[in-house]
Every structure is written in C-alpha cells, then in structure tokens.
Design a protein around this motif. Structure first.
Motif, short mmCIF file in Angstrom:
data_model
loop_
_atom_site.label_atom_id
_atom_site.label_comp_id
_atom_site.label_asym_id
_atom_site.label_seq_id
_atom_site.Cartn_x
_atom_site.Cartn_y
_atom_site.Cartn_z
N LEU A 194 68.44 -38.69 47.31
CA LEU A 194 69.04 -38.64 45.98
C LEU A 194 70.00 -37.46 45.84
O LEU A 194 71.02 -37.55 45.16
CB LEU A 194 67.94 -38.55 44.91
N LEU A 195 69.68 -36.36 46.51
CA LEU A 195 70.54 -35.18 46.45
C LEU A 195 71.90 -35.44 47.09
O LEU A 195 72.94 -35.03 46.57
CB LEU A 195 69.87 -34.00 47.14
N VAL A 196 71.90 -36.11 48.25
CA VAL A 196 73.15 -36.30 49.00
C VAL A 196 73.81 -37.64 48.69
O VAL A 196 74.86 -37.96 49.26
CB VAL A 196 72.92 -36.18 50.52
N SER A 197 73.22 -38.43 47.80
CA SER A 197 73.80 -39.73 47.47
C SER A 197 75.06 -39.55 46.62
O SER A 197 75.38 -38.44 46.17
CB SER A 197 72.78 -40.58 46.69
N ARG A 198 75.76 -40.67 46.40
CA ARG A 198 76.92 -40.67 45.51
C ARG A 198 76.53 -41.13 44.10
O ARG A 198 77.38 -41.51 43.31
CB ARG A 198 78.00 -41.60 46.08
N LEU A 199 75.27 -41.07 43.81
CA LEU A 199 74.77 -41.52 42.52
C LEU A 199 75.40 -40.71 41.38
O LEU A 199 75.31 -39.48 41.38
CB LEU A 199 73.24 -41.35 42.49
N PRO A 200 76.06 -41.36 40.42
CA PRO A 200 76.63 -40.61 39.30
C PRO A 200 75.55 -40.25 38.29
O PRO A 200 74.88 -41.12 37.73
CB PRO A 200 77.65 -41.59 38.70
N VAL A 201 75.35 -38.98 38.08
CA VAL A 201 74.30 -38.49 37.18
C VAL A 201 74.97 -37.76 36.02
O VAL A 201 75.68 -36.76 36.21
CB VAL A 201 73.33 -37.54 37.91
N TYR A 202 74.74 -38.25 34.82
CA TYR A 202 75.38 -37.67 33.64
C TYR A 202 74.94 -36.22 33.46
O TYR A 202 73.75 -35.90 33.50
CB TYR A 202 75.02 -38.48 32.40
N SER A 203 75.90 -35.32 33.27
CA SER A 203 75.59 -33.89 33.18
C SER A 203 75.39 -33.41 31.76
O SER A 203 74.71 -32.41 31.53
CB SER A 203 76.73 -33.09 33.83
N GLY A 204 76.01 -34.10 30.80
CA GLY A 204 75.89 -33.68 29.41
C GLY A 204 76.71 -32.45 29.07
O GLY A 204 76.55 -31.87 27.99
N LYS A 205 77.62 -32.03 29.97
CA LYS A 205 78.40 -30.82 29.73
C LYS A 205 79.31 -30.93 28.53
O LYS A 205 79.53 -29.96 27.80
CB LYS A 205 79.23 -30.48 30.98
N SER A 206 79.87 -32.12 28.33
CA SER A 206 80.82 -32.29 27.22
C SER A 206 80.21 -33.03 26.04
O SER A 206 80.93 -33.52 25.17
CB SER A 206 82.06 -33.05 27.72
N LEU A 207 78.89 -33.10 26.02
CA LEU A 207 78.22 -33.82 24.93
C LEU A 207 78.41 -33.08 23.61
O LEU A 207 78.16 -31.88 23.51
CB LEU A 207 76.72 -33.95 25.24
N LYS A 208 78.88 -33.81 22.61
CA LYS A 208 79.08 -33.22 21.29
C LYS A 208 78.02 -33.75 20.33
O LYS A 208 77.78 -34.95 20.26
CB LYS A 208 80.49 -33.55 20.77
N PRO A 216 67.57 -31.44 13.97
CA PRO A 216 66.54 -32.20 14.70
C PRO A 216 66.55 -31.92 16.20
O PRO A 216 65.48 -31.86 16.82
CB PRO A 216 66.92 -33.66 14.40
N ILE A 217 67.74 -31.73 16.77
CA ILE A 217 67.81 -31.45 18.21
C ILE A 217 67.22 -30.08 18.51
O ILE A 217 66.47 -29.91 19.49
CB ILE A 217 69.26 -31.55 18.71
N ILE A 218 67.53 -29.08 17.69
CA ILE A 218 66.95 -27.76 17.88
C ILE A 218 65.43 -27.84 17.80
O ILE A 218 64.70 -27.24 18.62
CB ILE A 218 67.50 -26.77 16.83
N LEU A 219 64.94 -28.60 16.82
CA LEU A 219 63.50 -28.77 16.67
C LEU A 219 62.90 -29.45 17.90
O LEU A 219 61.82 -29.07 18.38
CB LEU A 219 63.19 -29.58 15.41
N GLY A 220 63.61 -30.44 18.45
CA GLY A 220 63.14 -31.14 19.64
C GLY A 220 63.08 -30.22 20.85
O GLY A 220 62.12 -30.27 21.64
N VAL A 221 64.10 -29.37 21.01
CA VAL A 221 64.12 -28.42 22.13
C VAL A 221 62.97 -27.43 22.01
O VAL A 221 62.27 -27.12 22.99
CB VAL A 221 65.47 -27.69 22.19
#
Length: 271
Positions: A194-208, A216-221
């Motif tokens: 899984l580490l060396v695969s080409r699997l696209p894994v969403y990073s969430g870097k640009s999530l707004k 609610p998100i702060i409470l969830g974290v």
C-alpha cells in the motif's frame, strides 16, 4: 524546515564556522531530533519486552515528526538542511521503528518470513518517502492532483502496521504465536505494498470547512483525542479499520474528479 546555516566563514583546515543562528531556526530541528530519540527509544523498549511504552514512543515519534515541518513554516525557518534532517527522521520513525517493534513482539516467531516482512516494510517506507520528495518538487502536476497522496503516506503506514499490537493490548485473546506471526507477516507485506502503490489517497490539505460546521468539527476532534487518551487501543484499532475502509472511497473520488477534469486516469494511478 530548520536552520539555513548561511552565516559562516572559513576557519583554517577545520571547515566553516557557523555564527549566530536564531533560536527560532533551531527549534524545528530540535523537535526532529526529539522525534528520532522517541523512535529509537521505542525500539529499545520493544527489545526489552515493554511493548506498550514501545508503541507509545513510536506514536509520539510520528506525532513530533508531523509537527516539525509545520513549526518551521510557522516560524519561517525552513531550509534544505531541515528538509534533509526531516527525511532521515522519517525513515527511522515511520519505517525502522515500527518494523523492529513488531518484529520483536511477534514477527520473529515466523522465522525468516517474519524478518523478510519487516525488511519489506522498511524498504517500502523508504521508497515511499523518496517518491514523496520527488513529487513534492514537481511543478507541472495539475493542482487538483496535489490534493491526493500517491500511495498510503508513511505516517499512516506506521500506524497501520502496528495493528497486531493494538489487538493484543485489547486482551481479546490475541496472543503471540507462530500462526499469528504468519498472519501478521502477511498484513505487514500488504501495508508495504500500500505504501509503494499508486493508490490515490485523499490528503485533505485543501479541504475547506463551512462556517456553520466549524464548532461541530472542533467538538469531534476533541472527542477523538479524549477517546484516544482514555481508550487508546480501541480507538487506534477503530482508526485503522476506518482508514482501510476509506481507501476505496478515495480511489472512487479520484476517478470521478479526473473525469470532471477531462483527464484519463492511468490504471497504475488506481491500484
């Protein structure tokens, strides 16, 4: 991240002498060194048979390794020296430490196959980190593709591969044995691929986050952190299961996004 070490002068035959490095330049590198110390301490605890503190130290190393770069950017203390230091820390904390702790706990009972699995995971982690550094320097990739990792990121791989330890700590009857060692070896090899695969894994870097969802998100974290502190092994086991279930959805989202962008997705990018 780290100190740029630009202020120096020739000093005989002993090489350049460094002068007056601001403390803000030193702090990110200090965090990186502490992360390496935590990872190596995890290995020591593992070989001493103290597996709970070993796992805690490896997870602490992963946490420290994740914040040093952010700290450097926040302090405007990034540099090539810090980037190289961070890469060396990554291979220790995400590749060597988890593999050796797992080997000391269980994989050694599988004999040579267990050692091969540990080696494959460590090598795969190194390859994954090298590929990340190369892709991070590319400027011709479409912007939307930068929102996805290529393959499972190394920190996630380190957390995933220690699943057998979490299950043992839960006292669910999972005991170190030769059959369990072979199953763990197979799982370790799977994580390595899984580490060396080409699997696209969403990073969430640009999530707004919409404004009405922030609280609610702060409470969830906060809830997740409290669960991690109170029920660490249940929470980590559930997190591993959730992450593995998330991967197919990430591939599906990538394919849909590629179609919207009018690009053809190579088969290697989704497997």
């Amino acid at each position: 991240m780290g100190a740029p070490f630009k202020k120096f002068e020739a000093h005989g035959s002993g090489g350049p002498r460094i002068h007056e490095i601001p403390m803000r330049m030193v702090l990110p590198n200090l965090v990186t060194v502490l992360a390496i110390c935590a990872g190596l301490s995890g290995i020591r605890f593992g070989f001493e048979g103290r597996f709970e503190p070993a796992v805690v130290m490896v997870l602490l190393a992963a946490f420290l390794d994740g914040i040093d770069g952010r700290l450097a950017r926040m302090l405007k203390a990034t540099s090539k020296f810090g980037a190289q230091m961070d890469s060396l820390a990554d291979i220790v904390n995400f590749g060597v430490a988890p593999a050796l702790v797992l080997y000391a706990f269980l994989l050694d009972q599988a004999g040579s196959p267990g050692w091969i699995a540990a080696l494959l995971f460590t090598i795969a982690c190194g390859l994954r980190l090298a590929r990340f550094n190369v892709l991070d320097e590319e400027t011709d990739r479409p912007q939307w593709q930068t929102e996805y990792f290529v393959g499972v990121p190394a920190p996630a791989g380190a957390v995933l591969v220690m699943l057998p330890l979490y299950l043992y700590f839960l006292r669910l009857g999972v005991e170190p044995s030769r059959p369990a060692a072979f199953v763990a070896a197979g799982f370790t090899v799977l994580v390595a691929f899984l580490l060396v695969s080409r699997l696209p894994v969403y990073s969430g870097k640009s999530l707004k986050v919409p404004g009405d969802k922030v609280l609610p998100i702060i409470l969830g974290v906060v809830l997740y952190i409290l669960l991690l502190m109170t029920y660490p092994w249940y929470t980590l086991t559930a997190s591993v299961a959730g992450y593995l279930l998330f991967l197919p959805f990430s591939v599906r989202a990538y394919s849909r996004r590629a179609k919207r962008e009018g690009e053809k997705v190579p088969p290697s990018d989704i497997g």
